[in-house]
Design a protein around this motif. Sequence first.
Motif, PDB file in Angstrom:
ATOM      1  N   PRO A  72      -1.112  19.403 -11.396  1.00  0.00           N
ATOM      2  CA  PRO A  72       0.193  19.481 -10.603  1.00  0.00           C
ATOM      3  C   PRO A  72      -0.153  19.124  -9.036  1.00  0.00           C
ATOM      4  CG  PRO A  72       0.218  21.435 -11.795  1.00  0.00           C
ATOM      5  CD  PRO A  72      -1.352  20.722 -12.155  1.00  0.00           C
ATOM      6  N   ALA A  73      -1.320  19.781  -8.561  1.00  0.00           N
ATOM      7  CA  ALA A  73      -1.496  19.695  -7.044  1.00  0.00           C
ATOM      8  C   ALA A  73      -2.070  18.238  -6.742  1.00  0.00           C
ATOM      9  CB  ALA A  73      -2.588  20.534  -6.570  1.00  0.00           C
ATOM     10  N   ALA A  74      -2.729  17.708  -7.457  1.00  0.00           N
ATOM     11  CA  ALA A  74      -3.115  16.244  -7.524  1.00  0.00           C
ATOM     12  C   ALA A  74      -1.922  15.210  -7.434  1.00  0.00           C
ATOM     13  CB  ALA A  74      -4.326  15.648  -8.484  1.00  0.00           C
ATOM     14  N   VAL A  75      -1.167  15.335  -8.638  1.00  0.00           N
ATOM     15  CA  VAL A  75       0.128  14.670  -8.747  1.00  0.00           C
ATOM     16  C   VAL A  75       0.931  14.811  -7.686  1.00  0.00           C
ATOM     17  CG1 VAL A  75       2.044  14.431 -10.250  1.00  0.00           C
ATOM     18  CG2 VAL A  75      -0.260  14.477 -11.349  1.00  0.00           C
ATOM     19  N   GLY A  76       1.189  16.129  -7.268  1.00  0.00           N
ATOM     20  CA  GLY A  76       2.020  16.304  -5.937  1.00  0.00           C
ATOM     21  C   GLY A  76       1.781  15.523  -4.708  1.00  0.00           C
ATOM     22  N   GLY A  77       0.434  15.825  -4.426  1.00  0.00           N
ATOM     23  CA  GLY A  77      -0.241  14.962  -3.258  1.00  0.00           C
ATOM     24  C   GLY A  77      -0.172  13.476  -3.338  1.00  0.00           C
ATOM     25  N   ILE A  78      -0.465  12.947  -4.674  1.00  0.00           N
ATOM     26  CA  ILE A  78      -0.323  11.525  -4.833  1.00  0.00           C
ATOM     27  C   ILE A  78       1.205  10.982  -4.694  1.00  0.00           C
ATOM     28  CG2 ILE A  78      -0.385   9.528  -6.567  1.00  0.00           C
ATOM     29  CD1 ILE A  78      -2.675  10.768  -7.530  1.00  0.00           C
ATOM     30  N   ILE A  79       2.139  12.008  -5.180  1.00  0.00           N
ATOM     31  CA  ILE A  79       3.514  11.324  -5.235  1.00  0.00           C
ATOM     32  C   ILE A  79       3.912  11.546  -3.726  1.00  0.00           C
ATOM     33  CG2 ILE A  79       6.043  12.294  -5.548  1.00  0.00           C
ATOM     34  CD1 ILE A  79       4.927  13.231  -8.341  1.00  0.00           C
ATOM     35  N   ALA A  80       3.517  12.575  -3.019  1.00  0.00           N
ATOM     36  CA  ALA A  80       3.685  12.805  -1.456  1.00  0.00           C
ATOM     37  C   ALA A  80       3.231  11.472  -0.555  1.00  0.00           C
ATOM     38  CB  ALA A  80       3.119  13.841  -1.083  1.00  0.00           C
ATOM     39  N   SER A  81       2.228  10.965  -1.002  1.00  0.00           N
ATOM     40  CA  SER A  81       1.752   9.898  -0.504  1.00  0.00           C
ATOM     41  C   SER A  81       2.176   8.429  -0.886  1.00  0.00           C
ATOM     42  CB  SER A  81       0.003   9.585  -1.039  1.00  0.00           C
ATOM     43  OG  SER A  81      -0.755  10.881  -0.751  1.00  0.00           O
ATOM     44  N   VAL A  82       2.855   8.411  -1.992  1.00  0.00           N
ATOM     45  CA  VAL A  82       3.832   7.097  -2.327  1.00  0.00           C
ATOM     46  C   VAL A  82       4.400   6.478  -0.865  1.00  0.00           C
ATOM     47  CG1 VAL A  82       5.408   6.121  -3.778  1.00  0.00           C
ATOM     48  CG2 VAL A  82       3.855   7.594  -4.931  1.00  0.00           C
ATOM     49  N   PRO A  83       5.187   7.115  -0.173  1.00  0.00           N
ATOM     50  CA  PRO A  83       5.989   6.550   0.947  1.00  0.00           C
ATOM     51  C   PRO A  83       4.764   5.919   1.735  1.00  0.00           C
ATOM     52  CG  PRO A  83       7.016   8.609   0.158  1.00  0.00           C
ATOM     53  CD  PRO A  83       5.755   8.479  -0.586  1.00  0.00           C
ATOM     54  N   LEU A  84       3.754   6.730   1.929  1.00  0.00           N
ATOM     55  CA  LEU A  84       2.835   6.218   3.026  1.00  0.00           C
ATOM     56  C   LEU A  84       2.207   4.826   2.538  1.00  0.00           C
ATOM     57  CD1 LEU A  84       0.982   9.401   4.038  1.00  0.00           C
ATOM     58  CD2 LEU A  84       2.595   8.104   5.487  1.00  0.00           C
ATOM     59  N   VAL A  85       1.834   4.890   1.281  1.00  0.00           N
ATOM     60  CA  VAL A  85       1.248   3.706   0.493  1.00  0.00           C
ATOM     61  C   VAL A  85       2.103   2.263   0.922  1.00  0.00           C
ATOM     62  CG1 VAL A  85       0.551   2.583  -1.466  1.00  0.00           C
ATOM     63  CG2 VAL A  85      -0.307   4.992  -0.919  1.00  0.00           C
ATOM     64  N   ILE A  86       3.520   2.642   0.726  1.00  0.00           N
ATOM     65  CA  ILE A  86       4.380   1.486   0.747  1.00  0.00           C
ATOM     66  C   ILE A  86       4.724   1.204   2.210  1.00  0.00           C
ATOM     67  CG2 ILE A  86       6.923   0.864   0.377  1.00  0.00           C
ATOM     68  CD1 ILE A  86       5.386   1.177  -2.301  1.00  0.00           C
ATOM     69  N   THR A  87       4.667   2.053   3.169  1.00  0.00           N
ATOM     70  CA  THR A  87       5.070   1.644   4.617  1.00  0.00           C
ATOM     71  C   THR A  87       3.760   1.305   5.180  1.00  0.00           C
ATOM     72  OG1 THR A  87       5.274   3.988   5.166  1.00  0.00           O
ATOM     73  CG2 THR A  87       7.134   2.802   4.384  1.00  0.00           C
ATOM     74  N   THR A  88       2.818   1.932   5.104  1.00  0.00           N
ATOM     75  CA  THR A  88       1.580   1.760   6.005  1.00  0.00           C
ATOM     76  C   THR A  88       0.199   1.093   5.197  1.00  0.00           C
ATOM     77  OG1 THR A  88       0.479   4.031   5.449  1.00  0.00           O
ATOM     78  CG2 THR A  88       2.150   3.741   7.092  1.00  0.00           C
ATOM     79  N   GLY A  89       0.234   0.918   3.975  1.00  0.00           N
ATOM     80  CA  GLY A  89      -0.681  -0.022   3.358  1.00  0.00           C
ATOM     81  C   GLY A  89      -2.094   0.888   3.623  1.00  0.00           C
ATOM     82  N   PRO A  90      -3.016   0.563   4.216  1.00  0.00           N
ATOM     83  CA  PRO A  90      -4.398   1.085   4.080  1.00  0.00           C
ATOM     84  C   PRO A  90      -4.480   2.576   4.649  1.00  0.00           C
ATOM     85  CG  PRO A  90      -4.542  -0.817   5.326  1.00  0.00           C
ATOM     86  CD  PRO A  90      -3.148  -0.637   5.000  1.00  0.00           C
ATOM     87  N   VAL A  91      -3.573   2.959   5.621  1.00  0.00           N
ATOM     88  CA  VAL A  91      -3.226   4.609   5.747  1.00  0.00           C
ATOM     89  C   VAL A  91      -2.921   5.280   4.697  1.00  0.00           C
ATOM     90  CG1 VAL A  91      -2.188   6.061   7.247  1.00  0.00           C
ATOM     91  CG2 VAL A  91      -2.954   3.858   8.257  1.00  0.00           C
ATOM     92  N   GLY A  92      -1.959   4.720   3.982  1.00  0.00           N
ATOM     93  CA  GLY A  92      -1.310   5.432   2.703  1.00  0.00           C
ATOM     94  C   GLY A  92      -2.406   5.564   1.670  1.00  0.00           C
ATOM     95  N   ALA A  93      -3.240   4.456   1.664  1.00  0.00           N
ATOM     96  CA  ALA A  93      -4.304   4.383   0.510  1.00  0.00           C
ATOM     97  C   ALA A  93      -5.203   5.493   0.865  1.00  0.00           C
ATOM     98  CB  ALA A  93      -4.983   2.933   0.507  1.00  0.00           C
ATOM     99  N   GLY A  94      -5.708   5.655   2.061  1.00  0.00           N
ATOM    100  CA  GLY A  94      -6.345   7.107   2.452  1.00  0.00           C
ATOM    101  C   GLY A  94      -5.857   8.465   2.216  1.00  0.00           C
ATOM    102  N   ALA A  95      -4.711   8.288   2.092  1.00  0.00           N
ATOM    103  CA  ALA A  95      -3.905   9.593   1.764  1.00  0.00           C
ATOM    104  C   ALA A  95      -3.907   9.555   0.141  1.00  0.00           C
ATOM    105  CB  ALA A  95      -2.305   9.678   2.109  1.00  0.00           C
ATOM    106  N   VAL A  96      -3.855   8.786  -0.933  1.00  0.00           N
ATOM    107  CA  VAL A  96      -3.947   8.800  -2.044  1.00  0.00           C
ATOM    108  C   VAL A  96      -5.222   8.942  -2.449  1.00  0.00           C
ATOM    109  CG1 VAL A  96      -3.772   7.223  -4.107  1.00  0.00           C
ATOM    110  CG2 VAL A  96      -1.979   7.325  -2.777  1.00  0.00           C
ATOM    111  N   ALA A  97      -6.430   8.469  -1.825  1.00  0.00           N
ATOM    112  CA  ALA A  97      -7.871   8.588  -2.005  1.00  0.00           C
ATOM    113  C   ALA A  97      -8.242  10.229  -1.799  1.00  0.00           C
ATOM    114  CB  ALA A  97      -8.570   7.953  -0.787  1.00  0.00           C
ATOM    115  N   ALA A  98      -7.615  10.832  -1.099  1.00  0.00           N
ATOM    116  CA  ALA A  98      -7.913  12.417  -0.859  1.00  0.00           C
ATOM    117  C   ALA A  98      -7.534  13.116  -2.294  1.00  0.00           C
ATOM    118  CB  ALA A  98      -6.880  12.985   0.176  1.00  0.00           C
TER     119      ALA A  98
END
Length: 115
Positions: A44-70
């Motif tokens: 759940p922690a990983a899934v929650g982190g990815i879900i929280a990163s989705v808006p960043l991926v959509i709006t910032t591209g590479p910056v959001g990709a870094g958040a998902v990478a975490a």
Amino acid sequence: MTKEVSSISELKAAMKSDANEIITRDGDLVKKLKAVKLAKSWGPAAVGGIIASVPLVITTGPVGAGAVAAFAGVATSTIVTLIVAVGGTIAISLFSDWEYVEIGAGGIKMKRKKT
């Protein structure tokens, strides 16, 4: 109702429909959905982190990709590609509303979680 899909656009349409099962055997789409399945297995922690990163991926591209990478590690590029392709709301639904079952011949079946 079961729908068989072979592209991202068909997947999006099927997820928005009343389908309770979606099946694909398309190699590229299966790879992306297996990455989601793998990420969900991290807990759940990983899934929650990815879900929280989705808006960043959509709006910032590479910056959001870094958040998902975490959270997503080796599956990052595949998951980011899928998030960008399907959009934010549907991407979140992929993690929260569906269960994944691998089927023979390299396919995957998604089952809508019962609420």
